[in-house]
Scaffold this active site. Structure first.
Site, PDB file in Angstrom:
ATOM      1  N   PRO B 127      38.766  44.241  31.574  1.00 38.36           N
ATOM      2  CA  PRO B 127      40.429  44.476  31.659  1.00 38.36           C
ATOM      3  C   PRO B 127      40.573  45.653  33.004  1.00 38.36           C
ATOM      4  CG  PRO B 127      39.834  44.135  29.383  1.00 38.36           C
ATOM      5  CD  PRO B 127      38.720  43.868  30.094  1.00 38.36           C
ATOM      6  N   GLU B 368      36.869  34.193  41.609  1.00 35.51           N
ATOM      7  CA  GLU B 368      35.064  34.775  42.747  1.00 35.51           C
ATOM      8  C   GLU B 368      35.578  35.367  43.700  1.00 35.51           C
ATOM      9  OE1 GLU B 368      32.606  33.653  41.152  1.00 35.51           O
ATOM     10  OE2 GLU B 368      32.540  31.962  39.959  1.00 35.51           O
TER      11      GLU B 368
END
Lengths: 252, 385
Positions: B127, B368
């Site tokens: 997070p 990615e």
């Protein structure tokens, strides 16, 4: 029990999905070659029989210099080995001449039970080669095969006719000419594809095939038919019926 | 330079295409609506060996090239980017275990991953951080012969599926590298492992995405992947190997949008004539799409070719990976947008698949490594190293 070997004749054809037409002529430059679609059905049938009764599945083929590469697809799909003539000169041969060469390839194989052909090839679709090979070899032939079973020394073959099916019992060895609805060919796995190149491939020289050099055929023209696309916009189905009647497609 | 595919590469690509069209395509609407890939799709891919195309042969893989892998995943993603994402992350998993792991780890995990019996995940993001190992909050505390992991990993693909997960955590132990990021491999669904509700993504439906909660997850010390404190190295190697799958997915989405636009332009008429013939600007838009696709394709294939042992310097590979990922993901967005220009309002309604492709394309640049991060990394390699 006698070994049953299955021979599948496979033809190198252009990948029709990549074919372009320019000035009514097919452009074959750079179009990859692949094995015929219905040939794959024939191969699948042979591989299924091999899985039930043992034996070997042997590909025979006559094609141009790229043939060993093209045949890897068939070897990946379950064939055990291949015997072929790869020579750019064969591109111009007629069905009769190719049948003679295929028959020579098959004559040298042991314990042949069934020899499979597709009902036609994707390019010329002459539908002659299987029958010609059967005549040359003196074997019985069964066409429109939609199911093939081996029962002892014979094969029971179901023929798909226009409105019916016909079962024929035929002594082995025999030539079987299959239809596309026979089965759904399996997809080879990645590992089968990568191992295909390592399976035995016996290359026979055109000069060694005892083949009397036949007169090569010359293709002067190979034109796509004219297609008159009307692209007519219609507002409702009754208009469509009228147009079809005018064109003579529907009776008045 | 010869970039023609070999016969084997062509055949693998063809198998992926035929499987995609015959098995995945009829289920695509269902995959999109339920955000879940039916088991029969994954089983079929496993049977064909599509999960292990470029994995080592002695561990059950095909031993084929990265070029082969990227061309196959593109074919899968033309039909479903979500299925492609499952395939991509699994490939990243077994490639990293092969590269970073010891023999025992390779033998334990890779055969099952290439056989599709298990599917891998990679967990770095949290997070509070996306790509900075110094900000990791998940801890791995040494406790005798074990490490105990605690914390939350965010946006983890395949985390609901059985198999190993490569996880990078802040190691707290007696190691001189203690306090630095270290990679471990854990078995998903072990004790203390739980998941959030699935994230409802804008696109790439079917690619399962969850947050992973780790509460006192005990793993043996031998589950450390590579050396203590290697988190930055793992991140770099992930950069090198992981982008190839995502590039393939983006190419698939781009091609699907281009093909959709061409088909529409041939079918749609204006005053009785197909718009592809009638309007020069339509042909121009289609040509631009083809140009963008080709540019992205060749950058991607060059990167895959480099991974096939043709370039050894990991920094150069990382740079190529970053550039290919940016090119391919932005190409998908650009092509979908141009395709929308051809389809007009039809591109915006769910009856046409272009609206789904828009969702798929917009995800590409964000996963990615986002485009900005990748460009900075590539720039650092070129101009600061």
């Amino acid at each position: 029990m006698k070994t049953l070997n299955y021979v599948v004749a496979m033809k190198q054809v252009p990948d029709l999905q990549q074919l372009r037409i320019r000035d009514k002529k097919p452009v074959l430059t750079d179009i990859p070659l692949e094995l015929g679609k219905i040939d794959k059905n024939a191969l699948e049938c042979a591989v299924n029989l091999k899985e039930q009764h043992d034996g070997e599945v042997i590909l025979v083929s006559v094609g141009n210099d790229d043939l060993p590469e093209t045949l890897k697809d068939g070897l990946a799909c379950g064939a055990d080995r291949a015997k072929f003539i790869a020579d750019n000169r064969v591109d111009n041969l007629q069905s009769a001449q190719k049948a003679e060469l295929l028959a020579k390839l098959i004559e040298g194989l042991d314990d042949v039970s069934l020899i499979f052909f597709a009902e036609g090839s994707a390019d010329n679709y002459s539908g002659q080669v299987g029958s010609r090979v059967a005549e040359i070899l003196g074997y019985p032939q069964v066409g429109y095969a939609s199911e093939v079973k081996i029962q002892g020394e014979t094969a029971i073959i179901t023929r798909a006719l226009e409105n019916s099916y016909e079962d024929i019992e035929v002594a082995l060895p025999a030539v079987v000419i299959v239809v596309q609805d026979l089965n759904k060919p399996r997809l080879p796995s990645v590992i089968q594809i990568l191992k295909a190149g390592k399976k035995p491939q016996e290359r026979i020289d055109l000069a060694d095939s005892s083949y009397e050099a036949a007169e090569l055929t010359v293709c002067y023209e190979n034109l796509a038919p004219d297609t008159d696309r009307k692209m007519q916009e219609l507002s409702c189905s009754s208009d469509l019926i009228e147009v079809l009647k005018d064109l003579g497609v529907l009776e008045r | 330079m010869d970039y023609n595919l070999t016969t084997e590469e062509e055949l693998i690509k063809k198998v992926a295409k035929e499987f995609s069209e015959s098995v995945i395509a009829p289920l695509q609407e269902e995959i999109h609506a339920n955000n879940e890939v039916p088991g029969e799709v994954l089983e079929g891919m496993a049977e064909l060996g599509l999960f292990g195309i470029n994995a080592p042969e002695d561990l059950g893989g095909g031993g084929a090239s990265f070029v082969s892998f990227v061309s196959a995943i593109e074919e899968i993603a033309v039909v479903s980017a979500g299925v492609g994402m499952i395939m991509s992350v699994n490939n990243m998993g077994h490639t990293l275990i092969n590269f970073l792991g010891n023999d025992e780890q390779r033998k334990k995990y890779i055969p099952k991953l290439v056989a599709g019996e298990e599917l891998a995940s990679f967990a770095f993001t949290e997070p509070s951080t996306g790509s900075d190992p110094k900000q990791l909050q998940v801890t791995a505390v040494e406790d005798g012969d074990f490490f105990v992991l605690n914390g939350t990993k965010r946006f983890i693909t395949n985390s609901n599926l059985k198999g190993p997960m490569i996880i990078v955590a802040k190691e707290e132990s007696s190691s001189p590298m203690s306090g630095k990021a270290t990679a471990f491999v854990i078995d998903k669904h072990c004790e203390g492992y739980s998941l959030s509700e699935p994230w409802d993504k804008v696109g790439v439906h079917g690619g399962p995405l969850f947050d992973v909660y780790l509460k006192d997850v005990r793993i043996p010390k031998e589950n450390m992947l590579g050396d203590s404190g290697n988190g930055m190295y793992v991140l770099k190697m992930t950069m090198v190997f992981a982008k190839v799958g995502v590039c393939g997915i983006c190419l698939g989405v781009a091609r699907a949008a281009y093909e959709e636009a061409v088909a529409y332009a041939k079918e749609k008429t204006h005053r009785g004539e197909a718009i592809i013939k009638k309007f020069e600007h339509v042909r121009m838009a289609l040509t631009e799409m083809e140009m963008i696709y080709n540019r992205a394709k060749w950058v991607t294939y060059h990167y895959a070719w480099a991974l096939d042992g043709n370039i050894g310097d990991p920094f150069v590979l990382a740079k190529l990976a970053a550039q290919a990922k940016v090119e391919a993901s932005e190409a998908a967005v650009d092509i979908v947008r141009k395709a929308m220009g051809v389809l007009g309002s039809y591109g915006c309604v769910s009856d046409y698949k272009l609206s789904r492709l828009w969702g798929d394309a917009i995800v590409g640049p964000q996963v990615e490594g986002c485009a900005a991060t990748l460009k900075v990394m590539a720039g650092n390699i070129s101009y600061l190293a």
